[in-house]
Design a protein around this motif. Structure first.
Motif, mmCIF file in Angstrom:
data_model
loop_
_atom_site.group_PDB
_atom_site.id
_atom_site.type_symbol
_atom_site.label_atom_id
_atom_site.label_comp_id
_atom_site.label_asym_id
_atom_site.label_seq_id
_atom_site.Cartn_x
_atom_site.Cartn_y
_atom_site.Cartn_z
ATOM 1 N N ILE A 288 0.888 -1.190 0.000
ATOM 2 C CA ILE A 288 0.000 0.000 0.000
ATOM 3 C C ILE A 288 0.912 1.221 0.000
ATOM 4 C CG2 ILE A 288 -1.725 1.325 1.292
ATOM 5 C CD1 ILE A 288 -2.577 -1.341 2.616
ATOM 6 N N GLN A 289 0.642 2.125 -0.905
ATOM 7 C CA GLN A 289 1.411 3.361 -0.950
ATOM 8 C C GLN A 289 0.485 4.512 -0.519
ATOM 9 O OE1 GLN A 289 3.911 5.983 -4.187
ATOM 10 N NE2 GLN A 289 3.149 4.019 -4.803
ATOM 11 N N VAL A 290 0.970 5.281 0.446
ATOM 12 C CA VAL A 290 0.172 6.441 0.907
ATOM 13 C C VAL A 290 0.952 7.702 0.557
ATOM 14 C CG1 VAL A 290 -1.012 7.513 2.881
ATOM 15 C CG2 VAL A 290 -0.681 5.025 2.840
ATOM 16 N N ARG A 291 0.388 8.469 -0.374
ATOM 17 C CA ARG A 291 1.069 9.690 -0.818
ATOM 18 C C ARG A 291 0.629 10.871 0.070
ATOM 19 N NH1 ARG A 291 -0.540 7.043 -5.144
ATOM 20 N NH2 ARG A 291 -2.440 8.298 -5.335
ATOM 21 N N PRO A 292 1.534 11.804 0.296
ATOM 22 C CA PRO A 292 1.159 12.993 1.090
ATOM 23 C C PRO A 292 0.103 13.827 0.341
ATOM 24 C CG PRO A 292 3.554 12.873 0.726
ATOM 25 C CD PRO A 292 2.934 11.862 -0.152
ATOM 26 N N GLU B 44 -2.470 17.307 0.625
ATOM 27 C CA GLU B 44 -2.652 18.571 1.338
ATOM 28 C C GLU B 44 -3.875 18.490 2.245
ATOM 29 O OE1 GLU B 44 -1.288 21.842 -1.562
ATOM 30 O OE2 GLU B 44 -2.686 22.799 -0.137
ATOM 31 N N GLY B 45 -3.680 18.968 3.451
ATOM 32 C CA GLY B 45 -4.801 18.957 4.387
ATOM 33 C C GLY B 45 -4.975 17.634 5.116
ATOM 34 N N HIS B 46 -4.083 16.683 4.876
ATOM 35 C CA HIS B 46 -4.165 15.397 5.579
ATOM 36 C C HIS B 46 -2.843 15.071 6.224
ATOM 37 C CE1 HIS B 46 -7.496 14.998 2.685
ATOM 38 N NE2 HIS B 46 -8.057 14.274 3.649
ATOM 39 N N ASP B 47 -2.959 14.449 7.417
ATOM 40 C CA ASP B 47 -1.731 14.065 8.142
ATOM 41 C C ASP B 47 -1.264 12.709 7.608
ATOM 42 O OD1 ASP B 47 0.281 13.526 9.842
ATOM 43 O OD2 ASP B 47 -1.007 13.127 11.602
ATOM 44 N N LEU B 48 -0.078 12.703 7.043
ATOM 45 C CA LEU B 48 0.438 11.475 6.398
ATOM 46 C C LEU B 48 0.538 10.319 7.395
ATOM 47 C CD1 LEU B 48 1.517 10.170 3.823
ATOM 48 C CD2 LEU B 48 3.789 11.020 4.426
ATOM 49 N N GLU B 49 1.013 10.661 8.625
ATOM 50 C CA GLU B 49 1.183 9.595 9.642
ATOM 51 C C GLU B 49 -0.165 8.980 9.989
ATOM 52 O OE1 GLU B 49 3.884 8.280 10.890
ATOM 53 O OE2 GLU B 49 5.219 9.639 9.798
ATOM 54 N N ALA B 50 -1.178 9.860 10.156
ATOM 55 C CA ALA B 50 -2.513 9.368 10.536
ATOM 56 C C ALA B 50 -3.119 8.541 9.417
ATOM 57 C CB ALA B 50 -3.416 10.574 10.859
ATOM 58 N N GLU B 51 -2.929 9.013 8.170
ATOM 59 C CA GLU B 51 -3.485 8.276 7.021
ATOM 60 C C GLU B 51 -2.789 6.904 6.887
ATOM 61 O OE1 GLU B 51 -6.052 9.209 5.236
ATOM 62 O OE2 GLU B 51 -6.208 11.124 6.289
ATOM 63 N N THR B 52 -1.476 6.909 7.154
ATOM 64 C CA THR B 52 -0.727 5.643 7.056
ATOM 65 C C THR B 52 -1.219 4.660 8.119
ATOM 66 O OG1 THR B 52 1.186 6.884 6.291
ATOM 67 C CG2 THR B 52 1.606 4.637 7.029
ATOM 68 N N ASP C 29 11.817 17.998 3.428
ATOM 69 C CA ASP C 29 10.833 18.789 2.687
ATOM 70 C C ASP C 29 10.267 18.068 1.471
ATOM 71 O OD1 ASP C 29 11.196 20.791 4.486
ATOM 72 O OD2 ASP C 29 12.771 21.790 3.301
ATOM 73 N N LEU C 30 10.831 16.922 1.159
ATOM 74 C CA LEU C 30 10.336 16.201 -0.027
ATOM 75 C C LEU C 30 9.059 15.437 0.320
ATOM 76 C CD1 LEU C 30 13.555 14.684 -1.641
ATOM 77 C CD2 LEU C 30 12.107 16.460 -2.583
ATOM 78 N N PRO C 31 8.102 15.397 -0.616
ATOM 79 C CA PRO C 31 6.852 14.653 -0.338
ATOM 80 C C PRO C 31 7.051 13.160 -0.587
ATOM 81 C CG PRO C 31 6.715 15.745 -2.466
ATOM 82 C CD PRO C 31 8.063 16.081 -1.931
ATOM 83 N N ILE C 32 7.700 12.527 0.363
ATOM 84 C CA ILE C 32 8.023 11.109 0.181
ATOM 85 C C ILE C 32 6.828 10.259 0.616
ATOM 86 C CG2 ILE C 32 9.549 9.222 0.918
ATOM 87 C CD1 ILE C 32 11.658 11.444 1.395
ATOM 88 N N PRO C 33 6.334 9.398 -0.280
ATOM 89 C CA PRO C 33 5.195 8.551 0.124
ATOM 90 C C PRO C 33 5.625 7.497 1.137
ATOM 91 C CG PRO C 33 5.881 8.055 -2.114
ATOM 92 C CD PRO C 33 6.760 9.158 -1.641
ATOM 93 N N ARG C 34 4.663 6.971 1.843
ATOM 94 C CA ARG C 34 4.958 5.926 2.835
ATOM 95 C C ARG C 34 4.451 4.586 2.301
ATOM 96 N NH1 ARG C 34 5.396 8.255 7.902
ATOM 97 N NH2 ARG C 34 5.677 6.154 8.702
ATOM 98 N N LEU C 35 5.197 3.586 2.648
ATOM 99 C CA LEU C 35 4.873 2.263 2.140
ATOM 100 C C LEU C 35 4.432 1.342 3.269
ATOM 101 C CD1 LEU C 35 7.890 1.667 -0.287
ATOM 102 C CD2 LEU C 35 5.587 2.375 -0.887
ATOM 103 N N ASN D 191 -11.804 4.723 -0.212
ATOM 104 C CA ASN D 191 -12.881 5.463 0.452
ATOM 105 C C ASN D 191 -12.433 6.108 1.760
ATOM 106 O OD1 ASN D 191 -14.576 4.701 -1.581
ATOM 107 N ND2 ASN D 191 -15.469 2.952 -0.453
ATOM 108 N N GLN D 192 -11.527 5.432 2.473
ATOM 109 C CA GLN D 192 -11.238 5.891 3.849
ATOM 110 C C GLN D 192 -9.886 6.560 4.024
ATOM 111 O OE1 GLN D 192 -12.106 2.705 6.672
ATOM 112 N NE2 GLN D 192 -13.484 1.792 5.154
ATOM 113 N N VAL D 193 -8.933 6.313 3.091
ATOM 114 C CA VAL D 193 -7.580 6.866 3.292
ATOM 115 C C VAL D 193 -7.235 7.770 2.115
ATOM 116 C CG1 VAL D 193 -5.149 6.306 3.707
ATOM 117 C CG2 VAL D 193 -6.938 4.718 4.447
ATOM 118 N N ALA D 194 -6.901 9.013 2.438
ATOM 119 C CA ALA D 194 -6.557 9.965 1.377
ATOM 120 C C ALA D 194 -5.174 9.643 0.822
ATOM 121 C CB ALA D 194 -6.572 11.387 1.936
#
Lengths: 321, 232
Positions: free
Chosen positions: A78-82, A84-92, A132-138, A160-163
């Motif tokens: 699963i790849q979660v891209r940063p 705007e307006g969403h917390d990457l850690e929370a989405e991950t 500062d780079l928008p590094i996606p999380r895996l 539906n649930q994760v931005a």
């Protein structure tokens, strides 16, 4: 009875004559010296070697492809891209929870920010500030092979649930691997067939040469009442023997090459290059299946040599009639 | 002089009826050849060198096909014979070639045993037979040597022994005394005479008039100008 050198080439048997055990041998009616035997054995040995190397290399690549296939098919990402307006850690974390709650997933491994940055190091080098780079999380998902997983439902839930989340089930890779393995096998089969055709042609030329060189013998055999099938059997017997010698020689060299390459591969296993080769191709060692294939190829080539020569001689004699 | 066919009802080993042979578009080298060879008969086939004696023998052996006419071998039409049938008929004919045609890589014994070996017989079943025949033709001491070591006369006798070993009904001998001295020639002819007495039909191709004179009662088939003339 004294026996000449040429008699040693054919079948022999022991007989009790006048109280003595005597070894009796039947002389070949087609003299061995009249056939370019050494040249033909060399050609057959080369053809057997090429056929064995082709077949075994294809088997090794097919096995390696199957190994990659299994390894890849056991994982999804699963790849979660940063966004705007969403917390990457929370989405991950949300995506990881959805994955954990999905039946058929045995293990969920979330790559931390530091681990994700480390993955970029080989391409970007070290010492850079990647903050500062928008590094996606895996998130790597290990699948439980004993249970069925509904991939479409998981993909839908993530969407539906994760931005910014997307699911990669490696389907494209699997398709490409299957295509590559299939291509390798097809190419190997084509090369194998070409080698066999070349060998059959070489045997054909040698047989015709042997017939031309033994025309007088064939004529005498006809006049003393030998049937065409009997005469062709004489040639078949001799060519089978040449085919067997060539097949064993070529097959033996192929076995030797694979044994040496296996030993060399084992020797390199501790080195970085050897490890990478192991990852790519697996161990460069032939399995028992491969050695059996070499024996079968050598035997098939010997039988083919005998049958081809018999067929050519018989057809030629029938035409003469 | 006679150039007619024998009655239809008689059994015959060979029958030629108006047989002609030409190579390609050339002139006929054998014209209107008609003759019969009956069982237990003895005849000479003669004519000048190049008259076609060997060619006629090859026609009898079915190794050449006539361009016209009918050949019957052992009462079977040669034109309708399969290859296997031809092989079967050849086993009933013994042939001595002018140039012997011994296989140089086989010993005298193995050469003589060849007609039995190609029939698929086991060597132990014919060994005594071959040895006995070799002794009869005076090659008892030479059975284990290769043909290149044999003298002309020895090769001739080996070739004759090979032709006789399968007890043929018909023996064709092409110049069987052409390579031997007169003494040996007489000895070989006595051998053929004995064979004839034992029931084999014999055809000897030769242009040796002195030899034929020894057998005044023998039938003579004379080839000349591509035609065959028969003297009974």
């Amino acid at each position: 009875m004294n026996f000449t050198k040429s008699e040693r080439h054919e079948k022999s048997r022991w007989e009790l004559t006048d109280g003595r055990l005597i070894r009796r041998q039947e002389v070949p009616l087609v003299p061995a010296a009249s056939i370019a035997g050494r040249a033909l054995v060399t050609v057959i040995a080369i053809m057997t070697f090429l056929a064995a190397i082709t077949a075994c290399t294809a088997m090794m690549i097919a096995d390696a492809a199957q190994g990659w296939n299994q390894a890849i098919a056991q994982e999804m990402t699963i790849q979660v891209r940063p966004m705007e307006g969403h917390d990457l850690e929370a989405e991950t974390a949300k995506a990881a929870d959805i994955a954990r709650g999905t039946p058929g997933i045995a293990e969920v491994q979330v790559y931390t920010k530091a681990q994700s940055e480390a993955l970029l190091q080989p391409w970007l080098g070290s010492g850079l500030d990647l903050a500062d780079l928008p590094i996606p999380r895996l998130i790597v998902l290990k699948l439980d092979r004993t249970k069925k997983i509904d991939i479409d439902a998981l993909r839908q839930a993530l969407a539906n649930q994760v931005a910014g989340a997307s699911l990669d089930d490696h389907r494209i890779w699997l398709q490409r691997l299957a295509l590559m393995a299939g291509t390798v096998v097809v190419v190997a089969v084509i090369i194998f067939l070409l080698v066999m055709i070349a060998m059959v042609l070489a045997v054909g030329f040698a047989t015709r040469g042997a017939m031309a060189g033994n025309r007088e013998i064939i004529e005498v055999l006809h006049f003393v009442g030998a049937a065409d099938s009997y005469i062709s059997r004489q040639f078949q017997r001799h060519f089978f023997s040449l085919g067997l010698r060539g097949g064993l020689l070529g097959g033996g060299v192929a076995v030797l090459i694979f044994l040496l390459s296996g030993a060399f591969s084992a020797f390199l296993r501790g080195t970085p290059g050897g490890t990478q080769a192991d990852i790519m191709f697996g161990s460069f060692e032939l399995t028992a299946k491969g050695y059996i294939a070499i024996i079968v190829i050598a035997g098939a080539i010997a039988v083919t040599t005998g049958i081809v020569s018999r067929f050519i001689v018989f057809r030629h004699l029938q035409k003469l009639g | 002089m006679q150039n007619s066919l024998m009655p239809e009802t008689r059994s015959r080993l060979v029958r030629f009826e108006n047989v002609g042979l030409r190579y390609g578009m050339g002139t006929e080298i054998l014209k209107d050849i008609s003759f019969e060879i009956g069982p237990q008969s003895f005849q000479f086939l003669t004519g000048p060198s190049g008259a076609g004696k060997t060619t006629l023998m090859r026609l009898v052996l079915l190794s050449l096909k006539p361009t016209r006419g009918l050949i019957t071998l052992f009462d079977r039409d040669a034109a309708t014979l399969s290859k296997d049938a031809i092989t079967d008929l050849r086993r009933r004919i013994g042939v001595v070639f002018q140039d012997f045609r011994l296989l140089d890589h086989l010993t005298t014994y193995q050469n003589v045993a060849l007609p039995l070996r190609v029939k698929g017989r086991d060597e132990s079943s014919y060994r005594a037979e071959v040895v006995e025949l070799l002794r009869w033709v005076g090659l008892g001491e030479r059975m284990n040597v290769l043909p290149p070591v044999l003298s002309g006369g020895e090769k001739q006798r080996a070739a004759i022994a090979r032709a006789l070993i399968a007890r043929p009904e018909l023996l064709l001998a092409d110049e069987p005394t052409g390579n031997v001295d007169p003494t040996l020639a007489r000895r070989l002819m006595r051998l053929f005479a004995e064979l004839h007495k034992s029931g084999t039909a014999v055809v000897i191709a030769t242009h040796d008039l002195a030899l034929m004179d020894q057998f005044e009662n023998a039938r003579r088939l004379v080839l000349g100008d591509a035609r065959l003339h028969i003297y009974e």
